[in-house]
Design an enzyme around this catalytic site. Structure first.
Site, mmCIF file in Angstrom:
data_model
loop_
_atom_site.group_PDB
_atom_site.id
_atom_site.type_symbol
_atom_site.label_atom_id
_atom_site.label_comp_id
_atom_site.label_asym_id
_atom_site.label_seq_id
_atom_site.Cartn_x
_atom_site.Cartn_y
_atom_site.Cartn_z
ATOM 1 C CE LYS A 130 -0.378 -0.419 5.030
ATOM 2 N NZ LYS A 130 -1.207 -0.933 6.134
ATOM 3 C CE1 TYR B 73 11.907 31.810 5.907
ATOM 4 C CE2 TYR B 73 12.145 29.432 5.683
ATOM 5 C CZ TYR B 73 11.857 30.674 5.131
ATOM 6 O OH TYR B 73 11.516 30.767 3.809
HETATM 7 C C1 PLP Z 1 -0.473 -1.931 6.801
HETATM 8 C C2 PLP Z 1 -1.126 -3.232 7.098
HETATM 9 C C3 PLP Z 1 -0.375 -4.424 7.124
HETATM 10 C C4 PLP Z 1 1.133 -4.422 7.083
HETATM 11 O O1 PLP Z 1 1.587 -4.013 8.340
HETATM 12 P P1 PLP Z 1 3.142 -3.857 8.720
HETATM 13 O O2 PLP Z 1 3.138 -3.491 10.140
HETATM 14 O O3 PLP Z 1 3.667 -2.792 7.821
HETATM 15 O O4 PLP Z 1 3.778 -5.169 8.431
HETATM 16 C C5 PLP Z 1 -1.069 -5.619 7.260
HETATM 17 N N1 PLP Z 1 -2.416 -5.645 7.386
HETATM 18 C C6 PLP Z 1 -3.160 -4.518 7.404
HETATM 19 C C7 PLP Z 1 -4.632 -4.610 7.569
HETATM 20 C C8 PLP Z 1 -2.533 -3.270 7.268
HETATM 21 O O5 PLP Z 1 -3.288 -2.155 7.301
#
Ligand code: PLP
Length: 349
Positions: A35, A244
């Site tokens: 993702k 800044y």
């Molecule tokens: C993001 C996510 C994962 C992966 O999790 P990690 O901690 O990055 O391994 C797995 N399952 C779901 C439902 C997620 O949202």
């Protein structure tokens, strides 16, 4: 060359996938979570490297993310969507052959009406209260849903980065209760769950961050390095200020490098006056505020004038940087901006 250089080691990604795969039994399938553009690292290149390493099942957050991944992977591998089937997703789910993880009665109804017979999975809420059907909802619908042959039943752990947290056992128990006697592949573990051992593995695991070199997988091979070019060097007299709001003032004469990279590139403003970059093995503190496109760095102690400085590399992981910024490695990785030149290395061929 005036942008930072982000190097992504695809062999390390593949090695991390294999290492996490080896943590569960042969008959447990290891998927890959890609993702958010593979946690910011580029879903096309990363997806192909993972497929070449052996991953056959991928997860994205939303249907839109399935398009680039499907293009990179071709028709074979299964792509599942955590957000499920939202209105407006039907064509993408159908045309790209995505498998939505249905989260609610509304989504079940939409899916069965819009795409009868199209593969789907189910997401259950075992206590995180984020996505998925609650126990009572699921109890009422379970038989009806099972009759439609879901491909997967999954849930997600809220505290798997803390293996001793009581919530883990509670969610495990709830998942068992909710899926008892169900003859459908089950999945509970992301990276943290994989590391907690076989009780959490079920039929399929879903690692994300561990593939990209992040905690809690402390044995991961590093994947990312980030070098930023020095644009200008100047010598300050005692009493002069930098950046800044004059937030850093030289107590002694100092040599300052201005480097190309700032909060617009995912280098958090909370690192102002706070973190270091490296010249080879030597730390060089950030002076003053991180601005949108620039950082100012103390190089008074260096014998030579560096052309680039390293923000992420062997001396500073994304998790180290996250500690300095008061966040987590996930956020550091996914914020790495689109402005860097990206190099995909195949370290070990
Ligand atoms: C993001 C996510 C994962 C992966 O999790 P990690 O901690 O990055 O391994 C797995 N399952 C779901 C439902 C997620 O949202």
């Amino acid at each position: 060359m005036s942008t930072g250089r982000l190097t992504i080691d695809l062999d390390a990604v593949a090695a991390n996938w294999r290492a996490l795969d080896a943590k569960s039994d042969q008959d447990v399938q290891t998927a890959a979570v890609v993702k958010a553009d593979a946690y910011g690292l580029g879903v096309g290149k990363v997806g192909r490297a993972l497929a070449a390493a052996g991953a056959r099942r991928f997860f994205v957050a939303v249907a839109e993310e399935g398009a680039a991944l499907r293009e990179a992977l071709g028709p074979g591998p299964e792509i599942s969507v955590f957000a499920g089937h939202m209105s407006g997703d039907t064509d993408m789910i159908h045309d790209l052959g995505l498998v939505p993880m249905l989260n609610s009665v509304e989504q079940l109804t939409l899916h069965f009406e819009a795409l009868p017979g199209h593969p789907f999975g189910v997401q259950l809420d075992t206590g995180m209260n984020r996505l998925g059907m609650e126990p009572n909802e699921w109890a009422a619908l379970r038989d009806l849903v099972l009759a439609q042959n879901p491909r997967l039943i999954m849930s997600h752990l809220a505290c798997s980065d803390e293996p001793t947290h009581l919530m883990n056992r509670q969610q495990l128990e709830t998942f068992h209760e909710m899926t008892e006697g169900v003859d459908v592949p089950r999945s509970l573990a992301a990276t943290g769950g994989i590391l907690m051992g076989p009780d959490y593995h079920f039929d399929l695991t879903r690692p994300g961050i561990g593939l990209y070199g992040g905690l809690p997988f402390d044995k991961a091979e590093p994947v990312v390095s980030l070098d930023v070019p020095v644009i200008q060097i100047r010598d300050l007299a005692a009493g002069e200020s930098v950046g800044y709001s004059n937030s850093w003032i030289a107590e002694h004469p100092a040599r300052v490098a201005t480097v190309s990279g700032g909060y617009a590139d995912g280098i958090s403003r909370s690192l102002s006056n706070h973190a270091v970059l490296f010249h080879m093995d030597t730390p060089c503190p950030i002076l003053g505020r991180v601005s949108m496109d620039l950082i100012t760095v103390d190089i008074s102690h260096l014998d030579e004038t560096p052309k680039t400085l390293t923000l992420v590399g062997k001396h500073q992981s994304p998790d180290d940087l996250a500690d300095a910024a008061g966040t987590i490695g996930y956020e550091v990785l996914t914020q790495l901006g689109a402005r860097y030149a990206r190099y995909y290395a195949r370290g070990r061929g």
